[in-house]
Structures are given as structure tokens and as C-alpha cells.
Design a protein around this motif. Structure first.
Motif, PDB file in Angstrom:
ATOM      1  N   MET A   1       0.848  -1.176   0.000  1.00  0.00           N
ATOM      2  CA  MET A   1       0.000   0.000   0.000  1.00  0.00           C
ATOM      3  C   MET A   1       0.891   1.236   0.000  1.00  0.00           C
ATOM      4  O   MET A   1       1.893   1.305   0.697  1.00  0.00           O
ATOM      5  N   SER A   2       0.498   2.217  -0.792  1.00  0.00           N
ATOM      6  CA  SER A   2       1.279   3.445  -0.829  1.00  0.00           C
ATOM      7  C   SER A   2       0.347   4.640  -0.660  1.00  0.00           C
ATOM      8  O   SER A   2      -0.840   4.562  -0.914  1.00  0.00           O
ATOM      9  N   LYS A   3       0.942   5.729  -0.195  1.00  0.00           N
ATOM     10  CA  LYS A   3       0.171   6.955  -0.069  1.00  0.00           C
ATOM     11  C   LYS A   3       0.989   8.094  -0.652  1.00  0.00           C
ATOM     12  O   LYS A   3       2.216   8.036  -0.710  1.00  0.00           O
ATOM     13  N   CYS A   4       0.299   9.129  -1.087  1.00  0.00           N
ATOM     14  CA  CYS A   4       0.950  10.251  -1.750  1.00  0.00           C
ATOM     15  C   CYS A   4       0.738  11.513  -0.927  1.00  0.00           C
ATOM     16  O   CYS A   4      -0.381  11.814  -0.530  1.00  0.00           O
ATOM     17  N   LEU A   5       1.805  12.230  -0.660  1.00  0.00           N
ATOM     18  CA  LEU A   5       1.756  13.491   0.068  1.00  0.00           C
ATOM     19  C   LEU A   5       2.108  14.607  -0.902  1.00  0.00           C
ATOM     20  O   LEU A   5       2.930  14.426  -1.782  1.00  0.00           O
ATOM     21  N   SER A   6       1.523  15.749  -0.718  1.00  0.00           N
ATOM     22  CA  SER A   6       1.836  16.897  -1.559  1.00  0.00           C
ATOM     23  C   SER A   6       2.205  18.065  -0.651  1.00  0.00           C
ATOM     24  O   SER A   6       1.527  18.309   0.344  1.00  0.00           O
ATOM     25  N   LEU A   7       3.283  18.740  -0.988  1.00  0.00           N
ATOM     26  CA  LEU A   7       3.712  19.887  -0.184  1.00  0.00           C
ATOM     27  C   LEU A   7       2.794  21.067  -0.444  1.00  0.00           C
ATOM     28  O   LEU A   7       2.229  21.208  -1.527  1.00  0.00           O
ATOM     29  N   PRO A   8       2.646  21.945   0.565  1.00  0.00           N
ATOM     30  CA  PRO A   8       1.889  23.170   0.303  1.00  0.00           C
ATOM     31  C   PRO A   8       2.625  23.988  -0.755  1.00  0.00           C
ATOM     32  O   PRO A   8       3.764  23.681  -1.083  1.00  0.00           O
ATOM     33  N   GLY A   9       1.999  25.001  -1.280  1.00  0.00           N
ATOM     34  CA  GLY A   9       2.577  25.780  -2.370  1.00  0.00           C
ATOM     35  C   GLY A   9       4.062  26.049  -2.218  1.00  0.00           C
ATOM     36  O   GLY A   9       4.544  26.350  -1.138  1.00  0.00           O
ATOM     37  N   ASP A  59       7.889  -1.454   1.619  1.00  0.00           N
ATOM     38  CA  ASP A  59       8.523  -2.520   0.850  1.00  0.00           C
ATOM     39  C   ASP A  59       9.664  -3.110   1.655  1.00  0.00           C
ATOM     40  O   ASP A  59      10.495  -2.385   2.190  1.00  0.00           O
ATOM     41  N   ASN A  60       9.683  -4.413   1.746  1.00  0.00           N
ATOM     42  CA  ASN A  60      10.795  -5.114   2.395  1.00  0.00           C
ATOM     43  C   ASN A  60      10.975  -4.675   3.850  1.00  0.00           C
ATOM     44  O   ASN A  60      12.076  -4.391   4.294  1.00  0.00           O
ATOM     45  N   ASN A  61       9.866  -4.582   4.571  1.00  0.00           N
ATOM     46  CA  ASN A  61       9.845  -4.239   5.995  1.00  0.00           C
ATOM     47  C   ASN A  61      10.303  -2.819   6.320  1.00  0.00           C
ATOM     48  O   ASN A  61      10.724  -2.546   7.441  1.00  0.00           O
ATOM     49  N   SER A  62      10.271  -1.918   5.357  1.00  0.00           N
ATOM     50  CA  SER A  62      10.576  -0.519   5.643  1.00  0.00           C
ATOM     51  C   SER A  62       9.869   0.365   4.623  1.00  0.00           C
ATOM     52  O   SER A  62       9.425  -0.094   3.579  1.00  0.00           O
ATOM     53  N   TYR A  63       9.766   1.640   4.949  1.00  0.00           N
ATOM     54  CA  TYR A  63       9.143   2.600   4.041  1.00  0.00           C
ATOM     55  C   TYR A  63      10.179   3.134   3.062  1.00  0.00           C
ATOM     56  O   TYR A  63      11.333   3.363   3.413  1.00  0.00           O
ATOM     57  N   ILE A  64       9.741   3.347   1.852  1.00  0.00           N
ATOM     58  CA  ILE A  64      10.551   3.966   0.804  1.00  0.00           C
ATOM     59  C   ILE A  64       9.751   5.159   0.294  1.00  0.00           C
ATOM     60  O   ILE A  64       8.539   5.067   0.096  1.00  0.00           O
ATOM     61  N   GLU A  65      10.427   6.286   0.098  1.00  0.00           N
ATOM     62  CA  GLU A  65       9.769   7.469  -0.439  1.00  0.00           C
ATOM     63  C   GLU A  65      10.317   7.791  -1.822  1.00  0.00           C
ATOM     64  O   GLU A  65      11.509   7.638  -2.073  1.00  0.00           O
ATOM     65  N   LYS A  66       9.413   8.229  -2.680  1.00  0.00           N
ATOM     66  CA  LYS A  66       9.821   8.714  -3.994  1.00  0.00           C
ATOM     67  C   LYS A  66       9.276  10.128  -4.138  1.00  0.00           C
ATOM     68  O   LYS A  66       8.059  10.330  -4.123  1.00  0.00           O
ATOM     69  N   ALA A  67      10.175  11.098  -4.224  1.00  0.00           N
ATOM     70  CA  ALA A  67       9.789  12.495  -4.384  1.00  0.00           C
ATOM     71  C   ALA A  67       9.918  12.882  -5.849  1.00  0.00           C
ATOM     72  O   ALA A  67      10.862  12.477  -6.532  1.00  0.00           O
ATOM     73  N   LYS A  68       8.949  13.665  -6.310  1.00  0.00           N
ATOM     74  CA  LYS A  68       8.963  14.133  -7.695  1.00  0.00           C
ATOM     75  C   LYS A  68       8.709  15.631  -7.695  1.00  0.00           C
ATOM     76  O   LYS A  68       7.667  16.092  -7.230  1.00  0.00           O
ATOM     77  N   LEU A  69       9.686  16.391  -8.173  1.00  0.00           N
ATOM     78  CA  LEU A  69       9.613  17.849  -8.249  1.00  0.00           C
ATOM     79  C   LEU A  69       9.520  18.249  -9.718  1.00  0.00           C
ATOM     80  O   LEU A  69      10.307  17.759 -10.535  1.00  0.00           O
ATOM     81  N   GLN A  70       8.578  19.119 -10.044  1.00  0.00           N
ATOM     82  CA  GLN A  70       8.416  19.606 -11.411  1.00  0.00           C
ATOM     83  C   GLN A  70       8.345  21.126 -11.401  1.00  0.00           C
ATOM     84  O   GLN A  70       7.643  21.707 -10.569  1.00  0.00           O
ATOM     85  N   PHE A  71       9.076  21.744 -12.333  1.00  0.00           N
ATOM     86  CA  PHE A  71       9.013  23.200 -12.459  1.00  0.00           C
ATOM     87  C   PHE A  71       9.443  23.626 -13.847  1.00  0.00           C
ATOM     88  O   PHE A  71      10.120  22.878 -14.557  1.00  0.00           O
ATOM     89  N   LEU A  72       9.033  24.827 -14.231  1.00  0.00           N
ATOM     90  CA  LEU A  72       9.420  25.441 -15.495  1.00  0.00           C
ATOM     91  C   LEU A  72      10.342  26.613 -15.191  1.00  0.00           C
ATOM     92  O   LEU A  72      10.106  27.366 -14.245  1.00  0.00           O
ATOM     93  N   THR A  73      11.377  26.787 -16.015  1.00  0.00           N
ATOM     94  CA  THR A  73      12.310  27.891 -15.816  1.00  0.00           C
ATOM     95  C   THR A  73      13.004  28.239 -17.125  1.00  0.00           C
ATOM     96  O   THR A  73      13.055  27.420 -18.053  1.00  0.00           O
ATOM     97  N   LEU A  74      13.546  29.442 -17.178  1.00  0.00           N
ATOM     98  CA  LEU A  74      14.407  29.848 -18.288  1.00  0.00           C
ATOM     99  C   LEU A  74      15.866  29.583 -17.944  1.00  0.00           C
ATOM    100  O   LEU A  74      16.737  29.638 -18.802  1.00  0.00           O
ATOM    101  N   ASP A  75      16.149  29.314 -16.666  1.00  0.00           N
ATOM    102  CA  ASP A  75      17.511  29.095 -16.182  1.00  0.00           C
ATOM    103  C   ASP A  75      18.044  27.741 -16.633  1.00  0.00           C
ATOM    104  O   ASP A  75      17.289  26.819 -16.933  1.00  0.00           O
TER     105      ASP A  75
END
Length: 140
Positions: A1-9, A59-75
Motif C-alpha cells: 500500500m502506498s500513499k501520496c503526500l503533496s507539499l503546500p505551495g 517494501d521489504n519491511n521498511s518505508y521507501i519514499e519517492k519524491a517528484k519535483l516539477q518546475f518550469l524555468t528559463l535558467d
């Protein structure tokens, strides 16, 4: 089972090469120790809003987190230096995405041309990082 968290703005995003970070960022984050940055990261000028989601799975008796950051930039963020990213949320908390040790965050860059009505051409960055604790609380 997995759950998804989202950061505030997200207000700001910076990057810093991974070799400028302290050792054992992931282990410190798991222990609840905020990461202290010794160097000032480089600001990224955002074009639009940045989004960061964290998916947590058991997974495998411990939690694993996968973070995904998306942004647009000219840099231009130098992906060959294994950048790590610092995120400032709307509630003024700072988070570090990445670590000094492998595995490094995966950075996918998509370039697009601007619209004929004068929109600038931008780069879309999609950063993903998988670890026991993918987002580490940090102090500036």
C-alpha cells in the motif's frame, strides 16, 4: 500500500551540487535531524508554479519514499554536477531533495519553443529521488 503526500505551495527553488552537501543526508533525515547547509544554493527563477509530490510505500519491511519535483524555468541547471534541490514551501519550511551519496536525483529536462504570440521558450525540469527519506527538512 502506498500513499501520496503533496507539499503546500512552493515559493522558491534552489539548486546546489551534491558534493557541497554534508555526508549521510538520508540517514540524518530518517533520524529527524534537520540538514544544515554550509553553502548558499543558487536560486532558480521559476516560470509558473512548482509542484512536489512524495509517494510513500512499504517494501521489504521498511518505508521507501519517492519524491517528484516539477518546475518550469528559463535558467540552466547543470545536470552534469548531480544537482540537489532546496524547496521553500508556503509555510516557510525548507526541504532538501537529494543527497551527497548515490543514488543521485534523476533530472529530466524537456525544452520547448515559445508560442508565436511572444511566450518565452522554457525548460521543464522533472526531478525524482527515491530513498528511505526522499525529502529532508533543512535549515538555511
Amino acid at each position: 500500500m502506498s500513499k501520496c503526500l503533496s507539499l503546500p505551495g512552493i515559493q522558491k527553488v534552489w539548486y546546489i551540487p551534491c558534493n557541497r552537501l554534508p555526508d549521510d543526508v538520508v540517514y540524518r533525515a530518517v533520524a529527524g535531524i534537520p540538514i544544515s547547509l554550509q553553502e548558499t544554493p543558487t536560486i532558480i527563477t521559476l516560470n509558473g508554479e512548482a509542484v512536489c509530490e512524495v509517494e510513500q510505500s512499504f517494501d521489504n519491511n521498511s518505508y521507501i519514499e519517492k519524491a517528484k519535483l516539477q518546475f518550469l524555468t528559463l535558467d540552466d541547471v547543470p545536470a552534469d554536477q548531480h544537482p540537489t534541490f532546496v524547496i521553500k514551501t508556503a509555510n516557510n519550511e525548507l526541504y532538501l531533495l537529494g543527497a551527497k551519496e548515490r543514488p543521485y536525483p534523476t533530472v529530466k529536462i524537456t525544452s520547448s519553443t515559445g508560442q508565436p504570440d511572444g511566450d518565452a521558450s522554457v525548460r521543464k525540469y522533472e526531478v525524482s529521488f527515491t530513498a528511505r527519506k526522499a525529502l529532508a527538512l533543512c535549515t538555511g
